[in-house]
Design a protein around this motif. Sequence first.
Motif, PDB file in Angstrom:
ATOM      1  N   GLY A 182      -7.151  18.022  -0.659  1.00 17.79           N
ATOM      2  CA  GLY A 182      -8.698  17.461  -0.295  1.00 17.79           C
ATOM      3  C   GLY A 182      -9.103  16.505  -0.058  1.00 17.79           C
ATOM      4  O   GLY A 182     -10.067  15.942  -0.120  1.00 17.79           O
ATOM      5  N   SER A 183      -7.896  15.298  -0.155  1.00 17.37           N
ATOM      6  CA  SER A 183      -8.544  13.836   0.012  1.00 17.37           C
ATOM      7  C   SER A 183      -7.251  13.091   0.379  1.00 17.37           C
ATOM      8  O   SER A 183      -6.212  13.488   0.719  1.00 17.37           O
ATOM      9  N   TYR A 184      -7.575  11.849   0.805  1.00 19.12           N
ATOM     10  CA  TYR A 184      -6.481  10.918   1.047  1.00 19.12           C
ATOM     11  C   TYR A 184      -6.691   9.859   0.378  1.00 19.12           C
ATOM     12  O   TYR A 184      -7.447   9.011   0.306  1.00 19.12           O
ATOM     13  N   GLU A 185      -5.563   9.306  -0.030  1.00 17.57           N
ATOM     14  CA  GLU A 185      -5.695   8.024  -1.263  1.00 17.57           C
ATOM     15  C   GLU A 185      -4.624   7.016  -0.750  1.00 17.57           C
ATOM     16  O   GLU A 185      -3.579   7.262  -0.354  1.00 17.57           O
ATOM     17  N   CYS A 186      -5.217   5.714  -1.100  1.00 17.14           N
ATOM     18  CA  CYS A 186      -4.282   4.324  -0.867  1.00 17.14           C
ATOM     19  C   CYS A 186      -4.421   3.832  -2.158  1.00 17.14           C
ATOM     20  O   CYS A 186      -5.437   3.663  -2.673  1.00 17.14           O
ATOM     21  N   SER A 187      -3.452   3.247  -2.648  1.00 14.29           N
ATOM     22  CA  SER A 187      -3.530   2.297  -3.774  1.00 14.29           C
ATOM     23  C   SER A 187      -2.656   1.023  -3.345  1.00 14.29           C
ATOM     24  O   SER A 187      -1.486   1.169  -2.642  1.00 14.29           O
ATOM     25  N   TRP A 188      -2.894  -0.243  -3.596  1.00 10.07           N
ATOM     26  CA  TRP A 188      -2.378  -1.286  -3.514  1.00 10.07           C
ATOM     27  C   TRP A 188      -2.569  -2.505  -4.478  1.00 10.07           C
ATOM     28  O   TRP A 188      -3.861  -2.556  -5.228  1.00 10.07           O
ATOM     29  N   THR A 189      -1.855  -3.609  -4.454  1.00  7.82           N
ATOM     30  CA  THR A 189      -1.984  -4.556  -5.522  1.00  7.82           C
ATOM     31  C   THR A 189      -2.758  -5.731  -4.526  1.00  7.82           C
ATOM     32  O   THR A 189      -2.088  -6.231  -3.601  1.00  7.82           O
ATOM     33  N   PRO A 190      -3.898  -6.298  -5.071  1.00  7.98           N
ATOM     34  CA  PRO A 190      -4.487  -7.347  -4.328  1.00  7.98           C
ATOM     35  C   PRO A 190      -3.615  -8.402  -4.230  1.00  7.98           C
ATOM     36  O   PRO A 190      -2.911  -8.804  -5.340  1.00  7.98           O
ATOM     37  N   SER A 191      -3.605  -9.266  -3.109  1.00 12.48           N
ATOM     38  CA  SER A 191      -2.889 -10.506  -2.996  1.00 12.48           C
ATOM     39  C   SER A 191      -3.606 -11.417  -2.073  1.00 12.48           C
ATOM     40  O   SER A 191      -4.575 -11.056  -1.560  1.00 12.48           O
ATOM     41  N   ALA A 241       0.895  -1.421   0.029  1.00 13.83           N
ATOM     42  CA  ALA A 241       0.248   0.052  -0.028  1.00 13.83           C
ATOM     43  C   ALA A 241       0.611   1.394   0.182  1.00 13.83           C
ATOM     44  O   ALA A 241       1.913   1.333   1.032  1.00 13.83           O
ATOM     45  N   HIS A 242       0.305   2.242  -0.986  1.00 16.11           N
ATOM     46  CA  HIS A 242       1.026   3.627  -0.791  1.00 16.11           C
ATOM     47  C   HIS A 242      -0.197   4.434  -0.606  1.00 16.11           C
ATOM     48  O   HIS A 242      -1.142   4.349  -1.175  1.00 16.11           O
ATOM     49  N   CYS A 243      -0.058   5.178   0.621  1.00 13.27           N
ATOM     50  CA  CYS A 243      -0.972   6.103   1.126  1.00 13.27           C
ATOM     51  C   CYS A 243      -0.495   7.528   1.184  1.00 13.27           C
ATOM     52  O   CYS A 243       0.592   7.680   1.571  1.00 13.27           O
ATOM     53  N   GLY A 244      -1.290   8.607   1.236  1.00  8.96           N
ATOM     54  CA  GLY A 244      -0.894   9.865   1.483  1.00  8.96           C
ATOM     55  C   GLY A 244      -2.212  10.898   1.359  1.00  8.96           C
ATOM     56  O   GLY A 244      -2.986  10.579   0.579  1.00  8.96           O
ATOM     57  N   ALA A 245      -1.913  12.033   1.756  1.00 11.34           N
ATOM     58  CA  ALA A 245      -2.730  13.124   1.796  1.00 11.34           C
ATOM     59  C   ALA A 245      -2.483  13.651   0.358  1.00 11.34           C
ATOM     60  O   ALA A 245      -1.198  14.167   0.104  1.00 11.34           O
ATOM     61  N   ALA A 246      -3.773  13.978  -0.502  1.00  9.69           N
ATOM     62  CA  ALA A 246      -3.383  14.951  -1.442  1.00  9.69           C
ATOM     63  C   ALA A 246      -4.595  16.271  -1.655  1.00  9.69           C
ATOM     64  O   ALA A 246      -5.388  16.175  -0.503  1.00  9.69           O
TER      65      ALA A 246
END
Length: 154
Positions: A81-90, A74-79
């Motif tokens: 007006g938002s907070y985002e996370c993305s990851w590869t399902p496993s 997971a790579h997460c962070g505030a941008a």
Amino acid sequence: MHPSRHARRIHPIHGIFAITALAAATLMPLSARADDAPSPCTALKRIVAAAPTGFSQLTPEDGKGIAQPYGDDAHCGAAKGSYECSWTPSGGAGSSTTALQAVAADIASCLPDATHDVNSPARQHFYIGPRERRTQITAMPAGANKVKLVVSGK
């Protein structure tokens, strides 16, 4: 004095096994258990609570609990007006569609006040609060094999 008829002697080999098992158990290092992992609910609640202030107090680590049951990159962070996370399902959440459904289930169970207004293989959307102060929660595929979660607030 005679020993009771019901009293039995412990065979020496059984005693050795018991002592060995006890020694092994006390010498084993403590390991992390699934219960020690960050909770998706704790992470979701923390992120949603930060929406009114623009997510400025959150770190990249704050969102990893959401993704951890489904992927470990997971790579997460505030941008803006938002907070985002993305990851590869496993593991058990091998496809992004399966992971999206699992994340939607987590959101629904962790945030019972959230309204689930879009439920499709391409997008899961929830919102919390009145229109003028609404927090939006969206999970969607991000590329061929990633999942993205975006929490935004007004």
